[in-house]
Scaffold this motif. Structure first.
Motif, PDB file in Angstrom:
ATOM      1  N   GLU A  28       0.838  -1.179   0.000  1.00  0.00           N
ATOM      2  CA  GLU A  28       0.000   0.000   0.000  1.00  0.00           C
ATOM      3  C   GLU A  28       0.880   1.239   0.000  1.00  0.00           C
ATOM      4  O   GLU A  28       2.078   1.180   0.263  1.00  0.00           O
ATOM      5  N   ALA A  29       0.277   2.376  -0.288  1.00  0.00           N
ATOM      6  CA  ALA A  29       1.036   3.623  -0.329  1.00  0.00           C
ATOM      7  C   ALA A  29       1.732   3.860   1.004  1.00  0.00           C
ATOM      8  O   ALA A  29       1.146   3.697   2.067  1.00  0.00           O
ATOM      9  N   GLY A  30       3.007   4.250   0.946  1.00  0.00           N
ATOM     10  CA  GLY A  30       3.769   4.527   2.155  1.00  0.00           C
ATOM     11  C   GLY A  30       4.389   3.298   2.777  1.00  0.00           C
ATOM     12  O   GLY A  30       5.099   3.384   3.769  1.00  0.00           O
ATOM     13  N   GLU A  31       4.147   2.121   2.188  1.00  0.00           N
ATOM     14  CA  GLU A  31       4.671   0.876   2.741  1.00  0.00           C
ATOM     15  C   GLU A  31       5.664   0.279   1.759  1.00  0.00           C
ATOM     16  O   GLU A  31       5.551   0.464   0.554  1.00  0.00           O
ATOM     17  N   LEU A  32       6.653  -0.445   2.283  1.00  0.00           N
ATOM     18  CA  LEU A  32       7.660  -1.058   1.439  1.00  0.00           C
ATOM     19  C   LEU A  32       7.639  -2.568   1.617  1.00  0.00           C
ATOM     20  O   LEU A  32       7.174  -3.074   2.640  1.00  0.00           O
ATOM     21  N   PRO A  33       8.158  -3.339   0.620  1.00  0.00           N
ATOM     22  CA  PRO A  33       8.051  -4.797   0.657  1.00  0.00           C
ATOM     23  C   PRO A  33       8.552  -5.429   1.947  1.00  0.00           C
ATOM     24  O   PRO A  33       7.949  -6.363   2.462  1.00  0.00           O
ATOM     25  N   TRP A  34       9.685  -4.944   2.483  1.00  0.00           N
ATOM     26  CA  TRP A  34      10.253  -5.585   3.670  1.00  0.00           C
ATOM     27  C   TRP A  34       9.479  -5.252   4.947  1.00  0.00           C
ATOM     28  O   TRP A  34       9.783  -5.762   6.007  1.00  0.00           O
ATOM     29  N   GLU A  35       8.475  -4.374   4.846  1.00  0.00           N
ATOM     30  CA  GLU A  35       7.687  -4.014   6.018  1.00  0.00           C
ATOM     31  C   GLU A  35       6.437  -4.872   6.166  1.00  0.00           C
ATOM     32  O   GLU A  35       5.692  -4.722   7.128  1.00  0.00           O
ATOM     33  N   THR A 124      16.501  10.827  -0.961  1.00  0.00           N
ATOM     34  CA  THR A 124      15.810  12.032  -0.505  1.00  0.00           C
ATOM     35  C   THR A 124      14.323  11.710  -0.347  1.00  0.00           C
ATOM     36  O   THR A 124      13.847  10.656  -0.801  1.00  0.00           O
ATOM     37  N   ALA A 125      13.585  12.612   0.283  1.00  0.00           N
ATOM     38  CA  ALA A 125      12.150  12.400   0.473  1.00  0.00           C
ATOM     39  C   ALA A 125      11.442  12.244  -0.871  1.00  0.00           C
ATOM     40  O   ALA A 125      10.552  11.399  -1.032  1.00  0.00           O
ATOM     41  N   GLU A 126      11.854  13.034  -1.854  1.00  0.00           N
ATOM     42  CA  GLU A 126      11.244  12.951  -3.186  1.00  0.00           C
ATOM     43  C   GLU A 126      11.541  11.605  -3.840  1.00  0.00           C
ATOM     44  O   GLU A 126      10.665  10.991  -4.465  1.00  0.00           O
ATOM     45  N   GLU A 127      12.785  11.143  -3.699  1.00  0.00           N
ATOM     46  CA  GLU A 127      13.165   9.859  -4.289  1.00  0.00           C
ATOM     47  C   GLU A 127      12.424   8.706  -3.621  1.00  0.00           C
ATOM     48  O   GLU A 127      12.033   7.734  -4.282  1.00  0.00           O
ATOM     49  N   ALA A 227      28.174  -9.905  -1.234  1.00  0.00           N
ATOM     50  CA  ALA A 227      28.441  -8.948  -2.306  1.00  0.00           C
ATOM     51  C   ALA A 227      27.330  -8.976  -3.343  1.00  0.00           C
ATOM     52  O   ALA A 227      26.879  -7.933  -3.832  1.00  0.00           O
ATOM     53  N   MET A 228      26.864 -10.184  -3.683  1.00  0.00           N
ATOM     54  CA  MET A 228      25.788 -10.304  -4.659  1.00  0.00           C
ATOM     55  C   MET A 228      24.500  -9.691  -4.122  1.00  0.00           C
ATOM     56  O   MET A 228      23.793  -8.957  -4.826  1.00  0.00           O
ATOM     57  N   ALA A 229      24.187  -9.979  -2.858  1.00  0.00           N
ATOM     58  CA  ALA A 229      22.959  -9.457  -2.263  1.00  0.00           C
ATOM     59  C   ALA A 229      22.993  -7.938  -2.172  1.00  0.00           C
ATOM     60  O   ALA A 229      21.989  -7.264  -2.420  1.00  0.00           O
ATOM     61  N   GLU A 230      24.162  -7.383  -1.828  1.00  0.00           N
ATOM     62  CA  GLU A 230      24.274  -5.929  -1.729  1.00  0.00           C
ATOM     63  C   GLU A 230      24.093  -5.275  -3.095  1.00  0.00           C
ATOM     64  O   GLU A 230      23.397  -4.258  -3.230  1.00  0.00           O
ATOM     65  N   THR A 231      24.719  -5.867  -4.113  1.00  0.00           N
ATOM     66  CA  THR A 231      24.585  -5.333  -5.466  1.00  0.00           C
ATOM     67  C   THR A 231      23.126  -5.320  -5.902  1.00  0.00           C
ATOM     68  O   THR A 231      22.622  -4.327  -6.437  1.00  0.00           O
ATOM     69  N   MET A 232      22.439  -6.426  -5.659  1.00  0.00           N
ATOM     70  CA  MET A 232      21.035  -6.509  -6.052  1.00  0.00           C
ATOM     71  C   MET A 232      20.174  -5.521  -5.283  1.00  0.00           C
ATOM     72  O   MET A 232      19.297  -4.860  -5.852  1.00  0.00           O
ATOM     73  N   GLY A 233      20.411  -5.416  -3.968  1.00  0.00           N
ATOM     74  CA  GLY A 233      19.608  -4.509  -3.159  1.00  0.00           C
ATOM     75  C   GLY A 233      19.714  -3.076  -3.629  1.00  0.00           C
ATOM     76  O   GLY A 233      18.712  -2.376  -3.787  1.00  0.00           O
ATOM     77  N   VAL A 234      20.949  -2.634  -3.887  1.00  0.00           N
ATOM     78  CA  VAL A 234      21.179  -1.263  -4.347  1.00  0.00           C
ATOM     79  C   VAL A 234      20.569  -1.047  -5.724  1.00  0.00           C
ATOM     80  O   VAL A 234      19.925  -0.023  -5.993  1.00  0.00           O
ATOM     81  N   GLN A 235      20.745  -2.022  -6.624  1.00  0.00           N
ATOM     82  CA  GLN A 235      20.246  -1.859  -7.985  1.00  0.00           C
ATOM     83  C   GLN A 235      18.725  -1.873  -8.045  1.00  0.00           C
ATOM     84  O   GLN A 235      18.123  -1.169  -8.859  1.00  0.00           O
ATOM     85  N   ILE A 236      18.091  -2.675  -7.199  1.00  0.00           N
ATOM     86  CA  ILE A 236      16.631  -2.697  -7.186  1.00  0.00           C
ATOM     87  C   ILE A 236      16.087  -1.342  -6.745  1.00  0.00           C
ATOM     88  O   ILE A 236      15.162  -0.794  -7.351  1.00  0.00           O
ATOM     89  N   ILE A 237      16.666  -0.775  -5.683  1.00  0.00           N
ATOM     90  CA  ILE A 237      16.213   0.536  -5.213  1.00  0.00           C
ATOM     91  C   ILE A 237      16.497   1.609  -6.261  1.00  0.00           C
ATOM     92  O   ILE A 237      15.648   2.468  -6.546  1.00  0.00           O
ATOM     93  N   ASN A 238      17.686   1.577  -6.875  1.00  0.00           N
ATOM     94  CA  ASN A 238      18.019   2.560  -7.909  1.00  0.00           C
ATOM     95  C   ASN A 238      17.080   2.453  -9.100  1.00  0.00           C
ATOM     96  O   ASN A 238      16.665   3.465  -9.680  1.00  0.00           O
ATOM     97  N   ALA A 239      16.748   1.213  -9.472  1.00  0.00           N
ATOM     98  CA  ALA A 239      15.857   1.014 -10.609  1.00  0.00           C
ATOM     99  C   ALA A 239      14.453   1.509 -10.299  1.00  0.00           C
ATOM    100  O   ALA A 239      13.774   2.071 -11.158  1.00  0.00           O
ATOM    101  N   LEU A 240      14.009   1.308  -9.056  1.00  0.00           N
ATOM    102  CA  LEU A 240      12.692   1.807  -8.665  1.00  0.00           C
ATOM    103  C   LEU A 240      12.688   3.332  -8.579  1.00  0.00           C
ATOM    104  O   LEU A 240      11.674   3.977  -8.841  1.00  0.00           O
ATOM    105  N   LYS A 241      13.824   3.892  -8.214  1.00  0.00           N
ATOM    106  CA  LYS A 241      13.930   5.352  -8.120  1.00  0.00           C
ATOM    107  C   LYS A 241      13.815   5.983  -9.502  1.00  0.00           C
ATOM    108  O   LYS A 241      13.139   6.989  -9.693  1.00  0.00           O
ATOM    109  N   ASP A 242      14.491   5.370 -10.472  1.00  0.00           N
ATOM    110  CA  ASP A 242      14.479   5.909 -11.837  1.00  0.00           C
ATOM    111  C   ASP A 242      14.728   4.759 -12.808  1.00  0.00           C
ATOM    112  O   ASP A 242      15.859   4.509 -13.210  1.00  0.00           O
TER     113      ASP A 242
END
Length: 286
Positions: A28-35, A124-127, A227-242
């Motif tokens: 739902e709005a304001g909620e993230l998958p890990w929550e 950022t809050a906007e991101e 290392a693999m998990a960190e790469t994926m975590g960062v890339q998933i968030i970056n991809a969702l951001k833009d």
């Protein structure tokens, strides 16, 4: 640390991130998958294991799923010989500990969710608003990009609605609706079929002893998996951001792993993990 167990851990970490991303369509709005919390605070879930292997798996849940301990005891016949598998996996908000009781080996990985939380916290809050919006809009697209199908509330198991995920390659997973807890899984690895089905869910307090680590086994830090998990975590968030600006492929960490010294079964597991990651990569137009 044995190659087989290490590769299984790496692939499992990748799949955990993928499943979490699948669930973006349920948030739902304001909620993230890990929550997403489980609908019960504490529980004991029994599973039957059939197919290539036969046995039982028990999952102990505490704090609405933030802590889980999984005990597996199964026997598989390989070329007429019975091979027993006994393992324990203990998960908390910080780490994932995997123990092979037969081989007396263990690994320790950072919980993949921590990398996503960290990457999200740096926005950022906007991101953050963009990530939440894109997660809701793109969650359903992931299944198609991976050659699979996501169907919410497809069936009911033990009184709980389950979301069905048809995975690329023929596997099927039924997750307790809106969560990453599987109640049924059917897998096909190199022609060997395995089915794991929940047979009972006992809601109530869990004995702390099930979250105690096996004596005499030292969990070795798995830097490659982290290392693999960190790469994926960062890339998933970056991809969702833009999504349009996501430039690096999700499969890079997998493709960079040396395969020459691995057993054929381990190679196939890792290669299947790479294909799943490439499916995510394709969604963002990389």
């Amino acid at each position: 640390m044995g190659s087989k167990m290490k590769i299984q851990n790496i692939c499992k970490l990748c799949l955990m991130a993928i499943v979490g991303f699948f669930l973006c369509s349920n948030i739902e709005a304001g909620e993230l998958p890990w929550e997403k919390a489980l609908p019960f605070e504490n529980a004991t879930i029994h599973y039957s294991v059939s197919g290539m292997g036969h046995g039982e798996e028990i999952v102990y849940v505490r704090d609405y799923g933030k802590e889980q301990a999984t005990y597996l005891d199964s026997t598989t016949k390989i070329m007429g010989m019975a091979v027993r598998e006994r393992s324990v996996e203990i998960v908390d908000v910080d780490f994932v500990y995997s123990y092979d009781l037969q081989a007396q080996e263990g690994t320790k990985n950072v919980n993949p969710q921590k990398y996503m939380v960290k990457a999200y916290a740096n926005l950022t809050a906007e991101e953050k608003n963009k990530v939440q919006k894109n997660a809701i809009e793109m969650g359903g697209t992931l299944a198609e990009g991976m050659g699979g199908v996501l169907q919410q509330n497809a069936i009911e198991l033990l009184g709980f609605g389950c979301d069905k995920i048809d995975m690329m390659g023929g596997g099927v997973i039924y997750l307790l609706h809106g969560t990453d807890l599987p109640l049924k899984a059917e897998m096909n690895m190199m022609g060997m079929k395995t089915s794991i089905v929940a047979t009972s869910i006992d809601i109530g307090a869990v004995d702390p002893k099930y979250f105690m680590h096996p004596k005499g086994i030292v969990a070795i830090v798995d830097l490659e998996g982290d290392a693999m998990a960190e790469t994926m975590g960062v890339q998933i968030i970056n991809a969702l951001k833009d999504p349009k600006a996501a430039k690096k492929g999700f499969a890079a960490a997998v493709n960079g792993t040396r395969l020459e010294s691995m057993a054929e079964e381990d190679k196939q597991k890792l290669e299947q993990g790479a294909e799943l990651l490439k499916g995510i990569q394709n969604i963002f137009g990389q």
